[in-house]
Scaffold this active site. Structure first.
Site, PDB file in Angstrom:
ATOM      1  CE  LYS A 290      -9.297  11.154   4.666  1.00  0.00           C
ATOM      2  NZ  LYS A 290      -8.378  10.941   5.790  1.00  0.00           N
TER       3      LYS A 290
ATOM      4  CD  GLU B 274      -6.390   4.554   0.984  1.00  0.00           C
ATOM      5  OE1 GLU B 274      -6.112   5.727   1.335  1.00  0.00           O
ATOM      6  OE2 GLU B 274      -5.786   3.553   1.400  1.00  0.00           O
TER       7      GLU B 274
ATOM      8  CE1 TYR C 164      -8.360  10.027   1.233  1.00  0.00           C
ATOM      9  CE2 TYR C 164      -6.337   9.098   0.316  1.00  0.00           C
ATOM     10  CZ  TYR C 164      -7.503   8.957   1.050  1.00  0.00           C
ATOM     11  OH  TYR C 164      -7.827   7.753   1.592  1.00  0.00           O
TER      12      TYR C 164
ATOM     13  CG  ASN D 158      -4.756   4.545  -2.254  1.00  0.00           C
ATOM     14  OD1 ASN D 158      -5.505   3.843  -2.921  1.00  0.00           O
ATOM     15  ND2 ASN D 158      -4.061   4.062  -1.239  1.00  0.00           N
TER      16      ASN D 158
ATOM     17  CE1 TYR E  37      -5.017  13.985   5.074  1.00  0.00           C
ATOM     18  CE2 TYR E  37      -5.347  12.222   3.495  1.00  0.00           C
ATOM     19  CZ  TYR E  37      -5.331  12.677   4.802  1.00  0.00           C
ATOM     20  OH  TYR E  37      -5.639  11.836   5.834  1.00  0.00           O
TER      21      TYR E  37
ATOM     22  CG  ASN F  47      -1.775   1.298   1.221  1.00  0.00           C
ATOM     23  OD1 ASN F  47      -2.641   1.447   0.356  1.00  0.00           O
ATOM     24  ND2 ASN F  47      -1.514   2.219   2.139  1.00  0.00           N
TER      25      ASN F  47
HETATM   26  N1  CKX Z   1      -4.038   6.365   2.645  1.00  0.00           N
HETATM   27  C1  CKX Z   1      -2.380  10.490   1.826  1.00  0.00           C
HETATM   28  C2  CKX Z   1      -3.689   5.239   3.512  1.00  0.00           C
HETATM   29  C3  CKX Z   1      -4.715   5.058   4.575  1.00  0.00           C
HETATM   30  C4  CKX Z   1      -4.993   6.372   5.311  1.00  0.00           C
HETATM   31  C5  CKX Z   1      -5.433   7.415   4.332  1.00  0.00           C
HETATM   32  C6  CKX Z   1      -5.882   8.685   5.064  1.00  0.00           C
HETATM   33  C7  CKX Z   1      -4.187   7.600   3.443  1.00  0.00           C
HETATM   34  C8  CKX Z   1      -4.030   8.843   2.692  1.00  0.00           C
HETATM   35  C9  CKX Z   1      -2.700   9.048   2.067  1.00  0.00           C
HETATM   36  O1  CKX Z   1      -4.279   4.081   5.467  1.00  0.00           O
HETATM   37  O2  CKX Z   1      -5.897   6.168   6.351  1.00  0.00           O
HETATM   38  O3  CKX Z   1      -5.043   9.481   5.451  1.00  0.00           O
HETATM   39  O4  CKX Z   1      -7.077   8.868   5.296  1.00  0.00           O
END
Ligand code: CKX
Length: 603
Positions: free
Chosen positions: A572, A508, A470, A468, A474, A413
């Site tokens: 989330k 994600e 955001y 993934n 983010y 991951n």
């Molecule tokens: N991705 C910026 C991995 C997950 C986290 C998720 C988050 C991140 C984001 C990477 O395990 O929970 O921050 O919500």
């Protein structure tokens, strides 16, 4: 001897007794338990439930955050009539490393907190008497171990876990412990591959045993009618007019294998399997040659009180929530889940992207915690880490390869793939894992925000892509979300222009959302903003043919380390930690229940 990963069964040749319940438990901060003789058992510990993570039972912070060695011990009785059988103790999971003792004798050690291992204890046990099993566990995090992190010592001498990942380091005997009796000559593994059409299905099987023997194999339908038989250590079971295993329309056959020595059956093993094929062709994910558009979630094994323990009640609820919302898949982020999860998924027709606990392979991912900004793959811990990584890939595939629900293997991951130093690591990982799965399921890993189309040096490896992303959370958050959408489209335009002819699944995306926080117009953290962010992503997904799946982060809110980015965990979830819907769940339900299974197929 290699671990047999077969799930325990009870039949004429095998028995299975769960050693769950209350164990005696002690912290061992100075690692002197062995000097104190704790391997022989102790009665003065804390009564600790198994399966459970120890952390959230405690009311003091030193105990909850405890990092180091700790011990569990329990008595068990072995009836005299088990003499002549081999005796095993199977641990579903011990986080993260364990040493097992029986009646004071050291039996074995094991590294890796999310996969089962078996202690062969025949030579250490007494029949017709009480025996004692003791386990020394260690929950420290290290850069050369999975999942990756550091363990730091505070000025007051206490140790603390510093994960490079975003879930709480819940620790303990998180899954059931089984006391097993198995025959001396026994089946140790089996695997299947499939060819299917509407008229006929062929199951190619192979059996592994610890002895030379003859084998008989049969396949029965859900009414218990035997529909095919075969003989030999490998062979074919041919089923006329089969009922195939399909997504959200599962059908399970029972395979029964008998091991025969000198004309006598001395062992049998049976399991439920589904007849289906999986392929990736161009942009399509195909199950039984039919295109499938994935919708579902990244998840966690996480609930109140018992932390990361497998809880069949929580799992039942999660499965029902996924069915209610119209999901057909999930990723076992960020580690292989308890075997019972896959059995549920087999039964419900839900596809699983099965992930190894290779998470935290990015120093910047530790930035929530003040992590270092260097390439993870430049570190001198890489060689030791690799050995553990490939071992756990092997164990995961061995354990889960016969589940019809398992669609693909996620080998990591969000690793840092933006530097050249990642390339040799993943070249080796993909080469060394190529032959492990007889069904040759697709292999992949997730790429996060920093590993864009432009920046990732490892786009050559996955059979399909997990992204993934955001924007809206983010970066480019709040009122800037329209710029976030534009940036996401810019990146996807690059994928589209490229010659990559593989599906992309969004594994994600999401917004932290405080349940009950409403605001018109929206602000970040409100239930309204979560819906707006999902609507934005859905608009984007609908514009690109090669996007073949959507798995928002996360099914439910979950616990993380405390920090200035987290209010009692990661929020989330589409559902709260106690598994009630946020407003966005109703929005997604509307979308997902309308999308055809083969959405975008043939476009
Ligand atoms: N991705 C910026 C991995 C997950 C986290 C998720 C988050 C991140 C984001 C990477 O395990 O929970 O921050 O919500």
């Amino acid at each position: 001897m290699e671990d047999s990963m077969l799930y325990p069964v009870i039949n004429n040749y095998r028995s299975d007794e769960k050693l769950d319940g209350l164990w005696n438990f002690k912290f061992d901060p100075a690692s002197e338990g062995e000097k104190q003789g704790w391997q022989n058992g102790f009665n003065d510990g804390i009564k600790m439930p198994v399966p459970a993570s120890f952390n959230d039972f405690f009311t003091d912070k030193d105990a909850r955050e405890y990092t180091g060695d700790f011990w569990y011990t329990k008595k068990f009785f072995l009836p005299i009539y088990f003499k002549g059988q081999d005796i095993q103790i199977r641990f579903g999971a011990a986080t993260h490393r364990a040493v097992v003792f029986v009646n004071g004798q050291k039996i074995r050690s094991h590294e890796g907190g999310f996969l089962p291992f078996t202690a062969e204890v025949s030579d250490a046990v007494k029949f017709g008497e009480d025996n004692v099993v003791s386990v020394k566990i260690n929950n420290e995090l290290h850069r050369d171990a999975l999942p990756a992190g550091d363990t730091m010592t505070l000025k007051n001498g206490k140790r603390m876990a510093k994960p490079f990942f975003d879930f709480y380091n819940y620790s303990g005997l998180n899954r059931s412990v089984h006391l097993l009796t198995v025959p001396k000559d026994r089946i140790t593994d089996y695997s299947t591959t499939y060819e299917v059409s509407d008229e006929q299905a062929t199951v190619h099987y192979t059996v592994t045993a610890n002895t030379d023997a003859d084998f008989k194999v049969s396949l029965a339908d859900e009414n218990g009618q035997v529909v095919a038989t075969s003989e030999g250590q490998s062979g074919d079971l041919v089923v006329k007019d089969p009922t195939l295993w399909n997504v959200r329309d599962a059908y399970l056959y029972t395979i029964e294998i008998s091991l025969i020595k000198d004309g006598q059956t001395v062992d049998t093993y049976s399991d439920e399997i589904g007849l289906r094929t999986i392929e990736i062709k161009g942009h399509e994910i195909l199950v039984n040659h039919q295109s499938v558009y994935l919708r579902g979630f990244g998840r966690h094994e996480d609930s109140i009180y018992a932390g990361r323990a497998f809880d069949i009640n929580v799992e039942r609820r999660d499965m029902n929530l996924m069915k209610w919302i119209g999901a057909n898949s999930f990723r076992s982020s960020h580690y292989p889940y308890d075997e019972q999860v896959y059995r549920f998924a087999d039964r419900e027709g839900i596809l699983v992207i099965d992930e190894v606990p290779a998470v935290g392979f990015k120093m910047a991912a530790a930035s929530f915690l003040g992590g270092l900004d260097q390439s993870f793959f430049d570190g001198d811990w890489i060689h030791e880490l690799y050995k553990k990584h490939i071992d756990q890939v092997k164990d995961m595939i061995k354990r889960d390869k016969n589940h019809p629900s398992v669609l693909a293997w996620s080998l990591c991951n969000e690793p840092d793939t933006s530097t050249d130093s990642a390339v040799p690591y993943f070249t080796k990982l993909f080469n060394d894992s190529a032959e492990l799965d007889p069904q040759k399921r697709p292999r992949t890993f997730t790429l996060n925000e920093d590993d864009t189309f432009e920046k990732s040096k490892c786009k050559q490896f996955p059979d399909f892509f997990l992204l993934n992303r955001y924007p809206g959370w983010y970066h480019k958050w709040g009122y800037e979300i329209s710029d976030g959408e534009a940036a996401l489209r810019d990146e996807l335009d690059e994928w589209q222009k490229s010659d990559i002819d593989k599906p992309v699944v969004f594994s994600e995306y999401g917004a932290d959302t405080e349940p009950g926080l409403h605001k018109l117009p929206s602000i970040m953290w409100s239930e309204e903003y979560q819906i707006e962010l999902l609507e934005m992503f859905d608009r984007v997904f609908d514009s690109y043919d090669f996007i073949r799946g959507e798995q928002p982060w996360n099914l439910a809110d979950f616990q993380t380390v405390e920090g200035n980015m987290r209010v009692n965990g990661n929020k989330k979830g589409l559902f709260t930690r106690d598994r009630q819907p946020k407003a966005a769940a109703f929005y997604l339900r509307k979308r997902w229940t309308k999308l055809p299974l083969n959405y975008k197929s043939g476009q």
